[in-house]
Design a protein around this motif. Structure first.
Motif, PDB file in Angstrom:
ATOM      1  N   GLN A 121       1.031  -1.161   0.051  1.00  0.00           N
ATOM      2  CA  GLN A 121      -0.101  -0.176  -0.019  1.00  0.00           C
ATOM      3  C   GLN A 121       0.889   1.228   0.025  1.00  0.00           C
ATOM      4  O   GLN A 121       0.621   2.264  -0.688  1.00  0.00           O
ATOM      5  N   LEU A 122       1.826   1.156   0.657  1.00  0.00           N
ATOM      6  CA  LEU A 122       2.948   2.647   0.782  1.00  0.00           C
ATOM      7  C   LEU A 122       3.425   2.617  -0.688  1.00  0.00           C
ATOM      8  O   LEU A 122       3.576   3.810  -1.286  1.00  0.00           O
ATOM      9  N   LEU A 123       3.796   1.601  -1.363  1.00  0.00           N
ATOM     10  CA  LEU A 123       4.445   1.585  -2.793  1.00  0.00           C
ATOM     11  C   LEU A 123       3.297   2.158  -3.734  1.00  0.00           C
ATOM     12  O   LEU A 123       3.689   2.878  -4.601  1.00  0.00           O
ATOM     13  N   PHE A 170       8.354   2.552   6.304  1.00  0.00           N
ATOM     14  CA  PHE A 170       7.852   4.006   6.018  1.00  0.00           C
ATOM     15  C   PHE A 170       9.378   4.740   5.480  1.00  0.00           C
ATOM     16  O   PHE A 170       9.058   5.549   4.486  1.00  0.00           O
ATOM     17  N   GLU A 171      10.224   4.436   6.031  1.00  0.00           N
ATOM     18  CA  GLU A 171      11.449   5.314   5.744  1.00  0.00           C
ATOM     19  C   GLU A 171      11.903   4.878   4.461  1.00  0.00           C
ATOM     20  O   GLU A 171      12.588   5.651   3.788  1.00  0.00           O
ATOM     21  N   ARG A 172      11.924   3.673   4.104  1.00  0.00           N
ATOM     22  CA  ARG A 172      12.398   3.229   2.689  1.00  0.00           C
ATOM     23  C   ARG A 172      11.481   3.733   1.576  1.00  0.00           C
ATOM     24  O   ARG A 172      11.966   3.978   0.463  1.00  0.00           O
ATOM     25  N   ILE A 173      10.221   3.811   1.832  1.00  0.00           N
ATOM     26  CA  ILE A 173       9.257   4.089   0.777  1.00  0.00           C
ATOM     27  C   ILE A 173       8.668   5.476   0.681  1.00  0.00           C
ATOM     28  O   ILE A 173       8.642   6.196  -0.363  1.00  0.00           O
ATOM     29  N   ILE A 174       8.612   6.202   1.845  1.00  0.00           N
ATOM     30  CA  ILE A 174       8.256   7.564   1.980  1.00  0.00           C
ATOM     31  C   ILE A 174       9.313   8.706   2.384  1.00  0.00           C
ATOM     32  O   ILE A 174       9.377   9.341   1.770  1.00  0.00           O
ATOM     33  N   GLY A 175      10.056   8.422   3.716  1.00  0.00           N
ATOM     34  CA  GLY A 175      10.866   9.177   3.867  1.00  0.00           C
ATOM     35  C   GLY A 175      11.223   9.189   5.096  1.00  0.00           C
ATOM     36  O   GLY A 175      10.903   8.187   6.020  1.00  0.00           O
ATOM     37  N   CYS A 201       6.147  10.498   9.353  1.00  0.00           N
ATOM     38  CA  CYS A 201       6.976  10.310   8.511  1.00  0.00           C
ATOM     39  C   CYS A 201       7.027  11.418   7.565  1.00  0.00           C
ATOM     40  O   CYS A 201       5.980  12.016   7.157  1.00  0.00           O
ATOM     41  N   ALA A 202       8.460  12.093   7.357  1.00  0.00           N
ATOM     42  CA  ALA A 202       8.440  13.212   6.245  1.00  0.00           C
ATOM     43  C   ALA A 202       8.430  12.692   4.924  1.00  0.00           C
ATOM     44  O   ALA A 202       9.646  12.338   4.623  1.00  0.00           O
ATOM     45  N   PRO A 203       7.584  13.023   4.043  1.00  0.00           N
ATOM     46  CA  PRO A 203       7.863  12.613   2.604  1.00  0.00           C
ATOM     47  C   PRO A 203       9.102  13.060   2.204  1.00  0.00           C
ATOM     48  O   PRO A 203       9.514  14.439   2.336  1.00  0.00           O
TER      49      PRO A 203
END
Length: 377
Positions: free
Chosen positions: A122-124, A153-158, A174-176
């Motif tokens: 879903q994050l991807l 979250f860190e690997r996909i969003i920031g 999470c900071a995009p």
């Protein structure tokens, strides 16, 4: 549930006055409280992923959020909860994990799912719609949030951090990072079944994210495949709680004249079952349905039901789902029709089957599992 937007009366689906499980938890309350206290702007596109029973979108309905869920039961609970609070139809956009996500997301709220794979998927899918100004907040009970969760979250969003725990719940911030190079999605995952399991031996399985045992055949299903009933020709068969559809596909391979109905409450599961069936070029007729068990299947219309019932509802251990599956099977079966069930020995399904059907026969067993058969008289 008490929220900054007022008191909400919420129920799960199907609604059962005897059910002592709530339709929300401390993580839902924590997230809503944070949004209000921090004054998070909700005027843009708000997307809520993984809302368990619609608590979050019901509270935020005035902001016209979109809900993305893998669960048919969640959608039905959400519809009921929204209607109970007088929310106009269409105020909340109900999407499934198989639907295209919104093209732009200004606030992304994520109720952490039990499945890390589903969270990754879903994050991807949502990452292209997230921009530098998007507010991304995850929530879950502390026991549900692990280092692996934060890494996703860190690997996909920031860049990602967590809050202090409150009432055993925790938030994820999470900071995009628009410049982040995201990995390619590994979903759906395709693998080949082993030999020695009957008609499905060496066949292809397609698993969408979040479906049980995504990268291998689990030992319970393997045992079931080794002891499926022989074909009788022209039967109407239901793979109830079908998951990736390997059981129903095995039946169709063994008996091309059978009509197989694949049913699951998970949109990911039914998509997997259809992909598995088609990947194997199975002749014959099949139907794929997302729904609440056998609801909508005419009474007395089925010859055989095959079932591996779940005994968890999110984090809660319960036999309510199994009981509803068994009662639904009894109603849908014709006289002489059979329900075949596999389960862990300790679950004692034979007691429930005898109570409901008046009979239960042990077909096969090993130290961990039993295969049981009940006949509708």
């Amino acid at each position: 549930m008490t929220t900054p937007w007022g008191e909400l009366a919420l129920t799960r689906f199907p609604e059962d006055p005897r059910d002592r499980l709530r339709a929300w938890d401390a993580s839902d309350e924590y997230l809503l409280r944070y949004l209000a206290q921090e004054g998070v702007p909700l005027s843009g596109t708000v997307v809520v992923v993984g809302d368990r029973w619609g608590a979050l979108v019901t509270a935020l309905a005035e902001h016209r959020p979109a809900q993305i869920t893998d669960s048919h039961l969640t959608q039905e609970a959400t519809r009921a909860n929204l209607a109970r609070h007088g929310v106009e139809p269409g105020a909340v956009r109900l999407l499934t994990t198989q639907d295209p996500p919104p093209g732009r997301v200004d606030v992304l709220l994520v109720r952490v799912p039990k499945s890390l794979a589903l969270l990754e998927d879903q994050l991807l899918r949502l990452a292209p719609a997230v921009h530098a100004g998007t507010v991304v907040v995850g929530t879950g009970m502390a026991k549900e949030i692990h280092t692996s969760t934060l890494r996703l979250f860190e690997r996909i969003i920031g860049p990602t951090r967590t809050s202090l725990a409150e009432k055993k719940a925790r938030l994820i911030f999470c900071a995009p990072d628009p410049a982040l190079e995201r990995p390619a999605s590994p979903w759906p995952y395709v693998y080949t079944l082993p030999d020695g399991i009957g008609p499905a031996s060496g066949r292809t399985v397609v698993n969408h994210a979040g479906v049980f045992c995504a990268d291998r055949l689990d030992i319970g299903t393997r045992f079931f495949l080794e002891h499926l009933p022989g074909g009788a020709g022209g039967r109407r068969v239901v793979d109830l709680g079908c998951g990736n559809g390997v059981v129903g596909t095995a039946v169709a391979l063994a008996d091309p004249a059978a009509e197989v109905l694949f049913v699951d409450e998970s949109f990911q599961a039914v998509a997997s079952a259809e992909a598995t069936y088609k990947a194997n070029g199975v002749p014959g007729h099949a139907e794929f349905r997302v729904g609440d068990g056998l609801a909508g299947v005419p009474s007395g219309s089925v010859d055989l039901v095959l079932n591996n019932p779940p005994f968890h509802s999110h984090q809660a251990t319960t036999d309510a789902t199994a009981w509803r599956m068994f009662t639904g099977a009894r109603r849908a079966l014709r006289p002489g029709g059979e329900l075949w069930v596999i389960g862990n020995r300790h679950l004692g399904y034979h007691v429930k089957l005898r109570k409901l059907f008046g009979n239960s026969r042990l077909v096969a067993s090993d130290p961990k599992f039993v295969v049981l058969k009940a006949v509708k008289r």
